[in-house]
Design a protein around this motif. Structure first.
Motif, PDB file in Angstrom:
ATOM      1  N   TRP A  30       0.841  -1.198   0.000  1.00  0.00           N
ATOM      2  CA  TRP A  30       0.000   0.000   0.000  1.00  0.00           C
ATOM      3  C   TRP A  30       0.876   1.246   0.000  1.00  0.00           C
ATOM      4  O   TRP A  30       0.636   2.181  -0.745  1.00  0.00           O
ATOM      5  CB  TRP A  30      -0.913  -0.055   1.230  1.00  0.00           C
ATOM      6  N   GLN A  31       1.922   1.246   0.830  1.00  0.00           N
ATOM      7  CA  GLN A  31       2.813   2.398   0.937  1.00  0.00           C
ATOM      8  C   GLN A  31       3.543   2.681  -0.376  1.00  0.00           C
ATOM      9  O   GLN A  31       3.658   3.840  -0.784  1.00  0.00           O
ATOM     10  CB  GLN A  31       3.850   2.207   2.065  1.00  0.00           C
ATOM     11  N   ASP A  32       4.032   1.640  -1.037  1.00  0.00           N
ATOM     12  CA  ASP A  32       4.753   1.834  -2.300  1.00  0.00           C
ATOM     13  C   ASP A  32       3.834   2.381  -3.392  1.00  0.00           C
ATOM     14  O   ASP A  32       4.226   3.257  -4.162  1.00  0.00           O
ATOM     15  CB  ASP A  32       5.406   0.531  -2.765  1.00  0.00           C
ATOM     16  N   VAL A  33       2.615   1.864  -3.462  1.00  0.00           N
ATOM     17  CA  VAL A  33       1.660   2.355  -4.460  1.00  0.00           C
ATOM     18  C   VAL A  33       1.277   3.796  -4.150  1.00  0.00           C
ATOM     19  O   VAL A  33       1.236   4.641  -5.051  1.00  0.00           O
ATOM     20  CB  VAL A  33       0.425   1.438  -4.543  1.00  0.00           C
ATOM     21  N   TYR A  34       1.007   4.089  -2.890  1.00  0.00           N
ATOM     22  CA  TYR A  34       0.660   5.469  -2.489  1.00  0.00           C
ATOM     23  C   TYR A  34       1.779   6.423  -2.905  1.00  0.00           C
ATOM     24  O   TYR A  34       1.540   7.456  -3.539  1.00  0.00           O
ATOM     25  CB  TYR A  34       0.462   5.519  -0.975  1.00  0.00           C
ATOM     26  N   ARG A  35       3.006   6.067  -2.581  1.00  0.00           N
ATOM     27  CA  ARG A  35       4.161   6.922  -2.887  1.00  0.00           C
ATOM     28  C   ARG A  35       4.301   7.135  -4.394  1.00  0.00           C
ATOM     29  O   ARG A  35       4.492   8.251  -4.869  1.00  0.00           O
ATOM     30  CB  ARG A  35       5.432   6.301  -2.309  1.00  0.00           C
ATOM     31  N   ASP A  36       4.170   6.064  -5.162  1.00  0.00           N
ATOM     32  CA  ASP A  36       4.329   6.155  -6.612  1.00  0.00           C
ATOM     33  C   ASP A  36       3.210   6.997  -7.237  1.00  0.00           C
ATOM     34  O   ASP A  36       3.472   7.844  -8.096  1.00  0.00           O
ATOM     35  CB  ASP A  36       4.351   4.759  -7.230  1.00  0.00           C
ATOM     36  N   MET A  37       1.975   6.780  -6.792  1.00  0.00           N
ATOM     37  CA  MET A  37       0.860   7.577  -7.317  1.00  0.00           C
ATOM     38  C   MET A  37       1.042   9.051  -6.961  1.00  0.00           C
ATOM     39  O   MET A  37       0.808   9.934  -7.792  1.00  0.00           O
ATOM     40  CB  MET A  37      -0.475   7.073  -6.764  1.00  0.00           C
ATOM     41  N   PHE A  38       1.468   9.303  -5.745  1.00  0.00           N
ATOM     42  CA  PHE A  38       1.678  10.680  -5.297  1.00  0.00           C
ATOM     43  C   PHE A  38       2.755  11.369  -6.133  1.00  0.00           C
ATOM     44  O   PHE A  38       2.571  12.484  -6.613  1.00  0.00           O
ATOM     45  CB  PHE A  38       2.046  10.691  -3.815  1.00  0.00           C
ATOM     46  N   GLU A  39       3.874  10.674  -6.351  1.00  0.00           N
ATOM     47  CA  GLU A  39       4.965  11.252  -7.145  1.00  0.00           C
ATOM     48  C   GLU A  39       4.535  11.517  -8.586  1.00  0.00           C
ATOM     49  O   GLU A  39       4.864  12.559  -9.151  1.00  0.00           O
ATOM     50  CB  GLU A  39       6.190  10.333  -7.094  1.00  0.00           C
ATOM     51  N   HIS A  40       3.779  10.599  -9.183  1.00  0.00           N
ATOM     52  CA  HIS A  40       3.293  10.816 -10.544  1.00  0.00           C
ATOM     53  C   HIS A  40       2.261  11.950 -10.596  1.00  0.00           C
ATOM     54  O   HIS A  40       2.221  12.697 -11.573  1.00  0.00           O
ATOM     55  CB  HIS A  40       2.715   9.524 -11.131  1.00  0.00           C
ATOM     56  N   SER A  41       1.455  12.076  -9.569  1.00  0.00           N
ATOM     57  CA  SER A  41       0.457  13.154  -9.562  1.00  0.00           C
ATOM     58  C   SER A  41       1.135  14.518  -9.453  1.00  0.00           C
ATOM     59  O   SER A  41       0.663  15.495 -10.040  1.00  0.00           O
ATOM     60  CB  SER A  41      -0.561  12.965  -8.438  1.00  0.00           C
ATOM     61  N   ILE A  42       2.257  14.593  -8.746  1.00  0.00           N
ATOM     62  CA  ILE A  42       3.010  15.851  -8.665  1.00  0.00           C
ATOM     63  C   ILE A  42       3.522  16.224 -10.059  1.00  0.00           C
ATOM     64  O   ILE A  42       3.399  17.369 -10.489  1.00  0.00           O
ATOM     65  CB  ILE A  42       4.178  15.741  -7.663  1.00  0.00           C
ATOM     66  N   LYS A  43       4.059  15.245 -10.783  1.00  0.00           N
ATOM     67  CA  LYS A  43       4.541  15.504 -12.142  1.00  0.00           C
ATOM     68  C   LYS A  43       3.418  15.971 -13.063  1.00  0.00           C
ATOM     69  O   LYS A  43       3.638  16.773 -13.956  1.00  0.00           O
ATOM     70  CB  LYS A  43       5.186  14.246 -12.721  1.00  0.00           C
ATOM     71  N   GLU A  44       2.212  15.448 -12.829  1.00  0.00           N
ATOM     72  CA  GLU A  44       1.057  15.793 -13.662  1.00  0.00           C
ATOM     73  C   GLU A  44       0.333  17.048 -13.150  1.00  0.00           C
ATOM     74  O   GLU A  44      -0.615  17.508 -13.787  1.00  0.00           O
ATOM     75  CB  GLU A  44       0.061  14.631 -13.687  1.00  0.00           C
ATOM     76  N   CYS A  45       0.765  17.569 -12.008  1.00  0.00           N
ATOM     77  CA  CYS A  45       0.119  18.746 -11.386  1.00  0.00           C
ATOM     78  C   CYS A  45      -1.371  18.514 -11.166  1.00  0.00           C
ATOM     79  O   CYS A  45      -2.228  19.331 -11.521  1.00  0.00           O
ATOM     80  CB  CYS A  45       0.357  20.010 -12.209  1.00  0.00           C
ATOM     81  N   THR A  46      -1.675  17.370 -10.556  1.00  0.00           N
ATOM     82  CA  THR A  46      -3.046  17.029 -10.218  1.00  0.00           C
ATOM     83  C   THR A  46      -3.043  16.287  -8.892  1.00  0.00           C
ATOM     84  O   THR A  46      -1.989  16.050  -8.313  1.00  0.00           O
ATOM     85  CB  THR A  46      -3.700  16.177 -11.331  1.00  0.00           C
ATOM     86  N   VAL A  47      -4.209  15.948  -8.399  1.00  0.00           N
ATOM     87  CA  VAL A  47      -4.294  15.162  -7.166  1.00  0.00           C
ATOM     88  C   VAL A  47      -4.389  13.689  -7.545  1.00  0.00           C
ATOM     89  O   VAL A  47      -4.947  13.333  -8.587  1.00  0.00           O
ATOM     90  CB  VAL A  47      -5.486  15.590  -6.280  1.00  0.00           C
ATOM     91  N   PHE A  48      -3.838  12.827  -6.717  1.00  0.00           N
ATOM     92  CA  PHE A  48      -3.734  11.424  -7.086  1.00  0.00           C
ATOM     93  C   PHE A  48      -5.055  10.673  -7.003  1.00  0.00           C
ATOM     94  O   PHE A  48      -5.151   9.538  -7.460  1.00  0.00           O
ATOM     95  CB  PHE A  48      -2.647  10.705  -6.278  1.00  0.00           C
ATOM     96  N   ASP A  50      -7.875  11.884  -8.431  1.00  0.00           N
ATOM     97  CA  ASP A  50      -8.683  12.347  -9.544  1.00  0.00           C
ATOM     98  C   ASP A  50      -8.960  11.174 -10.488  1.00  0.00           C
ATOM     99  O   ASP A  50      -8.054  10.410 -10.826  1.00  0.00           O
ATOM    100  CB  ASP A  50      -7.936  13.462 -10.295  1.00  0.00           C
ATOM    101  N   LYS A  51     -10.223  11.012 -10.918  1.00  0.00           N
ATOM    102  CA  LYS A  51     -10.601   9.869 -11.761  1.00  0.00           C
ATOM    103  C   LYS A  51      -9.763   9.774 -13.034  1.00  0.00           C
ATOM    104  O   LYS A  51      -9.315   8.693 -13.415  1.00  0.00           O
ATOM    105  CB  LYS A  51     -12.073   9.962 -12.155  1.00  0.00           C
ATOM    106  N   LYS A  52      -9.552  10.905 -13.705  1.00  0.00           N
ATOM    107  CA  LYS A  52      -8.772  10.886 -14.944  1.00  0.00           C
ATOM    108  C   LYS A  52      -7.329  10.485 -14.669  1.00  0.00           C
ATOM    109  O   LYS A  52      -6.727   9.735 -15.435  1.00  0.00           O
ATOM    110  CB  LYS A  52      -8.820  12.252 -15.629  1.00  0.00           C
ATOM    111  N   PHE A  53      -6.769  10.985 -13.567  1.00  0.00           N
ATOM    112  CA  PHE A  53      -5.394  10.620 -13.219  1.00  0.00           C
ATOM    113  C   PHE A  53      -5.292   9.124 -12.930  1.00  0.00           C
ATOM    114  O   PHE A  53      -4.347   8.466 -13.381  1.00  0.00           O
ATOM    115  CB  PHE A  53      -4.883  11.419 -12.011  1.00  0.00           C
ATOM    116  N   ILE A  54      -6.233   8.584 -12.177  1.00  0.00           N
ATOM    117  CA  ILE A  54      -6.186   7.161 -11.820  1.00  0.00           C
ATOM    118  C   ILE A  54      -6.218   6.292 -13.077  1.00  0.00           C
ATOM    119  O   ILE A  54      -5.421   5.362 -13.220  1.00  0.00           O
ATOM    120  CB  ILE A  54      -7.327   6.797 -10.855  1.00  0.00           C
ATOM    121  N   LYS A  55      -7.123   6.607 -14.008  1.00  0.00           N
ATOM    122  CA  LYS A  55      -7.189   5.836 -15.256  1.00  0.00           C
ATOM    123  C   LYS A  55      -5.875   5.948 -16.035  1.00  0.00           C
ATOM    124  O   LYS A  55      -5.357   4.963 -16.557  1.00  0.00           O
ATOM    125  CB  LYS A  55      -8.363   6.310 -16.111  1.00  0.00           C
ATOM    126  N   LYS A  56      -5.334   7.158 -16.087  1.00  0.00           N
ATOM    127  CA  LYS A  56      -4.071   7.382 -16.795  1.00  0.00           C
ATOM    128  C   LYS A  56      -2.931   6.629 -16.095  1.00  0.00           C
ATOM    129  O   LYS A  56      -2.075   6.025 -16.742  1.00  0.00           O
ATOM    130  CB  LYS A  56      -3.774   8.881 -16.845  1.00  0.00           C
TER     131      LYS A  56
END
Length: 125
Positions: A30-48, A50-56
């Protein structure tokens, strides 16, 4: 068909369904996925969450191909229970209204029984 399962390491129910579903489906913590999603959401300038971000994230980062909403031949939508019966082999991340769940070998793995909800799109892991 339903098994109560919470990938959150502290057993909390904190609107983390995307993290729980993805970590359960891909076998990562859970921690590794949370961290990875968070880091990718920062790069995308969105919240992790967000439905569109999750699908992407699932499609582009995890490399899983999103499948269209399955339906019966008469056009009726499948419930998660129907999906688990039809797709009873393998692991799937399944969208339902404002939620992600996992179906693994015909068993719904989640913190609540969503078997009567309609399935949206899905990914086979």
């Amino acid at each position: 068909m339903f098994k109560n399962f919470n990938a959150n390491p502290k057993g909390k129910k904190v609107a983390d369904c995307s993290i729980r579903a993805i970590s359960t489906a891909i076998g990562e913590s859970w921690q590794d996925v949370y961290r990875d999603m968070f880091e990718h959401s920062i790069k995308e300038c969105t919240v992790f969450n967000d439905k569109k971000f999750i699908k992407k994230y699932i499609t582009n980062v995890l490399g899983l191909e999103m499948q269209k909403q399955p339906r019966f031949t008469n056009g009726k939508k499948l419930t998660v229970s129907d999906f688990a019966t039809w797709y009873n082999s393998g692991t799937y991340i399944v969208t339902i209204s404002n939620h992600l769940t996992v179906v693994q070998d015909g068993t719904i793995l989640d913190t609540w029984n969503c078997e009567n909800k309609c399935v949206g799109n899905y990914w086979r892991v």
